[in-house]
Design an enzyme around this catalytic site. Structure first.
Site, mmCIF file in Angstrom:
data_model
loop_
_atom_site.group_PDB
_atom_site.id
_atom_site.type_symbol
_atom_site.label_atom_id
_atom_site.label_comp_id
_atom_site.label_asym_id
_atom_site.label_seq_id
_atom_site.Cartn_x
_atom_site.Cartn_y
_atom_site.Cartn_z
ATOM 1 N N MET A 14 -0.058 3.445 -4.152
ATOM 2 C CA MET A 14 0.798 3.676 -2.979
ATOM 3 C C MET A 14 2.128 2.964 -3.172
ATOM 4 O O MET A 14 2.179 1.735 -3.218
ATOM 5 C CB MET A 14 0.087 3.185 -1.706
ATOM 6 C CG MET A 14 -1.054 4.084 -1.274
ATOM 7 S SD MET A 14 -1.878 3.510 0.218
ATOM 8 C CE MET A 14 -2.927 2.207 -0.422
ATOM 9 N N GLN A 66 0.053 3.541 -12.901
ATOM 10 C CA GLN A 66 0.413 4.948 -12.701
ATOM 11 C C GLN A 66 1.887 5.176 -13.024
ATOM 12 O O GLN A 66 2.753 4.448 -12.552
ATOM 13 C CB GLN A 66 0.163 5.409 -11.260
ATOM 14 C CG GLN A 66 0.362 6.925 -11.165
ATOM 15 C CD GLN A 66 0.340 7.473 -9.763
ATOM 16 O OE1 GLN A 66 1.163 7.106 -8.934
ATOM 17 N NE2 GLN A 66 -0.605 8.356 -9.478
ATOM 18 N N CYS A 96 2.605 13.758 -6.397
ATOM 19 C CA CYS A 96 3.633 13.362 -5.426
ATOM 20 C C CYS A 96 4.572 14.537 -5.152
ATOM 21 O O CYS A 96 5.117 15.128 -6.077
ATOM 22 C CB CYS A 96 4.424 12.162 -5.953
ATOM 23 S SG CYS A 96 5.709 11.656 -4.809
ATOM 24 N N HIS A 166 -6.607 14.331 -5.165
ATOM 25 C CA HIS A 166 -6.272 14.317 -3.735
ATOM 26 C C HIS A 166 -6.539 15.745 -3.256
ATOM 27 O O HIS A 166 -5.782 16.668 -3.571
ATOM 28 C CB HIS A 166 -4.803 13.909 -3.560
ATOM 29 C CG HIS A 166 -4.371 13.811 -2.130
ATOM 30 N ND1 HIS A 166 -3.099 13.475 -1.754
ATOM 31 C CD2 HIS A 166 -5.058 14.000 -0.973
ATOM 32 C CE1 HIS A 166 -3.010 13.459 -0.435
ATOM 33 N NE2 HIS A 166 -4.178 13.790 0.061
ATOM 34 N N ASN A 206 -10.342 11.950 -3.490
ATOM 35 C CA ASN A 206 -9.365 11.236 -2.659
ATOM 36 C C ASN A 206 -8.881 12.145 -1.521
ATOM 37 O O ASN A 206 -8.804 13.350 -1.677
ATOM 38 C CB ASN A 206 -8.175 10.802 -3.548
ATOM 39 C CG ASN A 206 -6.986 10.303 -2.738
ATOM 40 O OD1 ASN A 206 -5.889 10.864 -2.813
ATOM 41 N ND2 ASN A 206 -7.173 9.262 -1.955
ATOM 42 N N GLY A 207 -8.545 11.509 -0.413
ATOM 43 C CA GLY A 207 -7.943 12.218 0.717
ATOM 44 C C GLY A 207 -8.785 12.121 1.974
ATOM 45 O O GLY A 207 -9.916 12.607 1.995
ATOM 46 N N ARG A 229 -4.839 5.142 2.728
ATOM 47 C CA ARG A 229 -4.333 4.564 3.976
ATOM 48 C C ARG A 229 -5.311 3.612 4.650
ATOM 49 O O ARG A 229 -4.896 2.705 5.369
ATOM 50 C CB ARG A 229 -3.897 5.690 4.913
ATOM 51 C CG ARG A 229 -2.567 6.299 4.460
ATOM 52 C CD ARG A 229 -2.328 7.652 5.060
ATOM 53 N NE ARG A 229 -3.234 8.656 4.503
ATOM 54 C CZ ARG A 229 -3.194 9.947 4.807
ATOM 55 N NH1 ARG A 229 -2.296 10.372 5.664
ATOM 56 N NH2 ARG A 229 -4.037 10.798 4.254
#
Ligand SMILES: Cc1cc2nc3c(=O)[nH]c(=O)nc-3n(C[C@H](O)[C@H](O)[C@H](O)COP(=O)(O)O)c2cc1C
Length: 327
Positions: A14, A66, A96, A166, A206-207, A229
């Site tokens: 992040m 990353q 992204c 994701h 992920n997600g 998050r």
């Protein structure tokens, strides 16, 4: 390369959050969780005079670096840098959606060019460091499993064995990066289905995993989950991870020692980085604790004058007064 860790629980990369300072805190709270840096553009990584500050790895392992980029030569260099900083893995960002990232031809827009993504990871691979990607399940408004499968088919020709997904599309026009984390619907089935085709490849889901209970349930069906998050908002939840997911019997306490440990790490960096970056991970300590407003406003006041000692003392007081709620 035999690894002594696994990726059952990963903290997502992040930007602006998973800094070296945040990773220091995460590692105090969990010995086992697999960590990520924030995304670093390949050119910044190669040319930065502050490399130590951006990608310092103070024994935060297991941890992946990353990168964002699509220049094969640059990515190869990044891979060497990641190895030299003792990272366990180098990960290519293929998820992204921001406009700036698209302009530099990296991130989610690379999903349009699966051959280029394969070439990128081929260039990053070496026998010294594990290479992986983090991608979406597709592009645009329509869900299309065939597109996803063809993308994965091509990338896996490189020989990589780890893919973080994701599990929602990226929409490259008309919505912001933050909307791109909630507007396109999640579809975990894409990940379940591709795993059936490639049982030897590690797919990390992920997600939208917004509680440890949800993570636990998902681990019945998936080999690993990545939390974004949830940790951004409340990094202190990490102190439960080793007990719940790794059968550890150690109890991690949010106590004075944690504060000393963290401050010893950031103190030498006070002249080199912004006080906000240095402190923001720890300041999430107030998350969900009632009546912490006064502490917060005093700390923000001290931050303006960079009064690190006063901030440390105040946090120690906060911890003494709220030990029960924090633990
Ligand atoms: C503030 C913020 C910054 C992010 N930066 C990155 C990044 O640098 N690289 C990346 O691959 N994903 C980035 N993401 C996306 C997360 O890694 C993750 O895929 C996304 O938040 C979905 O997971 P979640 O629902 O658990 O939050 C970012 C997300 C947030 C909230």
């Amino acid at each position: 390369m035999k690894e002594r860790f696994n990726r059952r629980i990963c903290v997502a990369p992040m930007m602006g959050y998973t800094t070296p300072y945040a990773r220091k805190l995460y590692r105090i709270l969990s010995k086992e969780t697999f960590l990520f840096t924030e995304m670093i553009a390949s050119k910044s990584l190669i040319n930065s005079k502050n490399k130590d500050l951006i990608i310092e790895n103070d024994n935060h392992n297991p941890v992946a670096l990353q990168v964002g980029g699509s220049d094969l030569y640059d990515l190869k260099q990044c891979s060497k840098i990641a190895y030299s900083y003792n990272y366990n893995e180098i990960n290519l960002n293929v998820g992204c959606p921001s406009k700036a990232v698209q302009k530099g031809t990296f991130g989610a827009c690379l999903m349009k060019d699966k051959v280029l993504v394969r070439e990128c990871v081929e260039s990053m691979q070496s026998d010294k460091i594990v290479t992986s990607i983090k991608c979406r399940i597709g592009l645009g408004k329509e869900l299309n499993y065939d597109f996803f499968e063809e993308f994965i088919d091509e990338v896996l020709k490189s020989g990589i064995k780890i893919i973080y997904v994701h599990a929602r599309n990226a929409i490259l026009n008309g919505i912001s990066p933050s909307q791109n984390r909630s507007v396109p619907p999640l579809d975990y089935n894409f990940v379940k289905k591709i795993k059936l085709k490639y049982p030897d490849v590690l797919f990390i889901l992920n997600g939208g995993i917004d509680s440890l209970d949800k993570a636990k349930n998902l681990l019945n069906d998936y080999e690993g989950v990545m939390l974004g998050r949830l940790i951004q908002n409340n990094p202190f939840i990490l102190k439960k991870i080793d007990n719940i997911f790794y059968n550890s019997t150690n109890t991690i306490k949010v106590n004075e020692e944690l504060i000393f440990n963290y401050f010893n790490y950031i103190k030498p960096k006070i002249e080199k980085d912004s006080i906000f970056r240095l402190l923001s991970p720890l300041l999430q300590i107030f998350f969900g604790i009632p009546n912490s407003k006064l502490f917060k406003s005093k700390i923000h006041q001290f931050m303006k004058n960079r009064e690190l000692k006063l901030i440390e003392d105040l946090l120690l007081k906060f911890i003494r007064e709220n030990s029960l709620q924090l633990n």
